[in-house]
Design a protein around this motif. Structure first.
Motif, PDB file in Angstrom:
ATOM      1  N   THR A 152       0.850  -1.193   0.000  1.00 18.18           N
ATOM      2  CA  THR A 152       0.000   0.000   0.000  1.00 18.18           C
ATOM      3  C   THR A 152       0.883   1.238   0.000  1.00 18.18           C
ATOM      4  N   ALA A 153       0.428   2.284  -0.663  1.00 16.50           N
ATOM      5  CA  ALA A 153       1.208   3.511  -0.754  1.00 16.50           C
ATOM      6  C   ALA A 153       1.145   4.286   0.560  1.00 16.50           C
ATOM      7  N   VAL A 154       2.251   4.921   0.892  1.00 18.43           N
ATOM      8  CA  VAL A 154       2.293   5.868   1.999  1.00 18.43           C
ATOM      9  C   VAL A 154       1.888   7.228   1.440  1.00 18.43           C
ATOM     10  N   PRO A 155       0.989   7.954   2.089  1.00 18.07           N
ATOM     11  CA  PRO A 155       0.585   9.266   1.558  1.00 18.07           C
ATOM     12  C   PRO A 155       1.777  10.213   1.417  1.00 18.07           C
ATOM     13  N   ASP A 156       1.802  10.958   0.328  1.00 18.74           N
ATOM     14  CA  ASP A 156       2.797  12.018   0.167  1.00 18.74           C
ATOM     15  C   ASP A 156       2.349  13.192   1.034  1.00 18.74           C
ATOM     16  N   ALA A 157       3.148  13.553   2.023  1.00 23.52           N
ATOM     17  CA  ALA A 157       2.727  14.602   2.945  1.00 23.52           C
ATOM     18  C   ALA A 157       3.931  15.146   3.699  1.00 23.52           C
ATOM     19  N   PRO A 158       3.811  16.371   4.236  1.00 18.70           N
ATOM     20  CA  PRO A 158       4.915  16.928   5.020  1.00 18.70           C
ATOM     21  C   PRO A 158       5.276  16.077   6.237  1.00 18.70           C
ATOM     22  N   HIS A 159       4.248  15.482   6.871  1.00 22.93           N
ATOM     23  CA  HIS A 159       4.483  14.606   8.022  1.00 22.93           C
ATOM     24  C   HIS A 159       3.584  13.380   7.903  1.00 22.93           C
ATOM     25  N   VAL A 160       4.176  12.198   8.109  1.00 17.70           N
ATOM     26  CA  VAL A 160       3.410  10.950   8.139  1.00 17.70           C
ATOM     27  C   VAL A 160       3.862  10.156   9.361  1.00 17.70           C
ATOM     28  N   TYR A 161       2.885   9.678  10.122  1.00 21.25           N
ATOM     29  CA  TYR A 161       3.173   8.855  11.291  1.00 21.25           C
ATOM     30  C   TYR A 161       2.538   7.486  11.066  1.00 21.25           C
ATOM     31  N   VAL A 162       3.355   6.436  11.097  1.00 22.39           N
ATOM     32  CA  VAL A 162       2.888   5.066  10.867  1.00 22.39           C
ATOM     33  C   VAL A 162       3.028   4.285  12.165  1.00 22.39           C
TER      34      VAL A 162
ATOM     35  N   ASP B  41       8.422  14.870   5.005  1.00 24.72           N
ATOM     36  CA  ASP B  41       8.420  15.051   3.549  1.00 24.72           C
ATOM     37  C   ASP B  41       8.317  13.712   2.829  1.00 24.72           C
ATOM     38  N   ALA B  42       7.317  12.918   3.200  1.00 22.28           N
ATOM     39  CA  ALA B  42       7.117  11.599   2.594  1.00 22.28           C
ATOM     40  C   ALA B  42       6.753  11.738   1.117  1.00 22.28           C
ATOM     41  N   LYS B  43       7.409  10.936   0.284  1.00 23.20           N
ATOM     42  CA  LYS B  43       7.119  10.962  -1.148  1.00 23.20           C
ATOM     43  C   LYS B  43       7.509   9.630  -1.765  1.00 23.20           C
ATOM     44  N   ASP B  44       6.580   9.051  -2.514  1.00 24.80           N
ATOM     45  CA  ASP B  44       6.805   7.823  -3.289  1.00 24.80           C
ATOM     46  C   ASP B  44       7.273   6.657  -2.421  1.00 24.80           C
ATOM     47  N   LEU B  45       6.695   6.522  -1.231  1.00 26.58           N
ATOM     48  CA  LEU B  45       7.018   5.398  -0.355  1.00 26.58           C
ATOM     49  C   LEU B  45       5.860   4.416  -0.335  1.00 26.58           C
ATOM     50  N   GLU B  46       6.165   3.154  -0.016  1.00 30.43           N
ATOM     51  CA  GLU B  46       5.106   2.169   0.133  1.00 30.43           C
ATOM     52  C   GLU B  46       5.422   1.215   1.270  1.00 30.43           C
ATOM     53  N   LEU B  47       4.363   0.623   1.804  1.00 27.86           N
ATOM     54  CA  LEU B  47       4.455  -0.381   2.848  1.00 27.86           C
ATOM     55  C   LEU B  47       4.154  -1.738   2.240  1.00 27.86           C
ATOM     56  N   ALA B  48       4.962  -2.745   2.591  1.00 27.79           N
ATOM     57  CA  ALA B  48       4.743  -4.104   2.111  1.00 27.79           C
ATOM     58  C   ALA B  48       4.629  -5.026   3.312  1.00 27.79           C
TER      59      ALA B  48
ATOM     60  N   GLU C 115      -1.651  11.112   8.027  1.00 27.30           N
ATOM     61  CA  GLU C 115      -1.175  12.041   6.994  1.00 27.30           C
ATOM     62  C   GLU C 115      -1.440  13.462   7.504  1.00 27.30           C
ATOM     63  N   MET C 116      -0.357  14.255   7.641  1.00 26.91           N
ATOM     64  CA  MET C 116      -0.496  15.560   8.277  1.00 26.91           C
ATOM     65  C   MET C 116       0.094  16.679   7.428  1.00 26.91           C
TER      66      MET C 116
END
Length: 218
Positions: A162-172, A196-203, A214-215
């Motif tokens: 699943t894709a990680v949202p592109d956002a200034p701050h992401v907390y997983v 600064d999350a961009k083009d990341l994914e979780l597997a 997503e913040m």
């Protein structure tokens, strides 16, 4: 990306009263000036309540409180007259705004586990509000505009991505299971703070359940 492991969390609660807590940020008597918040998130607490245990009436203000039940049943009552029983799959939000009091208990017969996340509002004050979404779907993000944030619940089968949202701050936060994020393995209770999350994914390496914030502010 800043990874925080489950065993790094601060232990709290009151074991003698059937309450066990794990805190990801500074909380109560535990103060770490370098771990006060990330983005809008100021607390991510895992609470375990034995049957009959609970938090007596206590106040909150100027905080958006979002709760996710992992197992068991959570009874909520507040000073605005709201009362509900939450189960796995439900999202609850208490917007404490200018001030509200509430009670949280395990009135069921089985142990209760829930994750509660506190977010700082963009603007303080206002009127308290309460909302419960029953059985939220993976494809339905839950917006908390007061904090400039969006919660994504992700339930993955083994091998699913699943894709990680592109956002200034992401907390997983990994509720259960195992996932790989940008080459890093995360297990139950682990968390990742991404700037600064961009083009990341979780597997998922095993069936997994994740809470992803997503913040846009912080």
């Amino acid at each position: 990306m800043d990874v925080r492991r489950a065993d790094e969390r601060y232990r709290g609660g009151d074991p003698a009263a059937g309450i066990s807590s794990l805190h990801a940020f500074s909380f109560g008597p535990h103060y770490d000036p370098d771990n006060l918040r990330f983005g809008a998130v100021i607390a991510c607490n895992e609470e375990r309540l034995a049957p009959g245990a609970g938090f007596d009436e206590h106040p909150h203000s100027h905080t958006e409180i979002v709760t996710w039940v992992v197992e068991g049943e959570l009874t909520h009552r507040d000073s605005a007259g709201n009362e509900s029983v939450l189960r796995h799959g439900d999202v609850q939000r208490l917007s404490s705004a200018g001030g509200v009091r509430h009670v949280e208990r395990n009135d069921g017969e089985l142990p209760l586990v829930f994750v509660q996340m506190w977010l700082a509002p963009v603007e303080p004050g206002g009127d308290p509000a309460y909302e419960t979404v029953r059985g939220i779907a993976d494809s339905t993000p839950y917006a908390v505009p007061e904090a400039g944030a969006m919660l994504h619940v992700r339930r993955l089968t083994a091998g699913e991505r699943t894709a990680v949202p592109d956002a200034p701050h992401v907390y997983v936060h990994v509720v259960r299971g195992e996932v790989r994020l940008d080459g890093v393995e995360l297990g139950e209770g682990d968390a990742a703070r991404i700037t600064d999350a961009k083009d990341l994914e979780l597997a998922a390496g095993a069936p997994a359940e994740l809470l992803v914030w997503e913040m846009s502010v912080g």
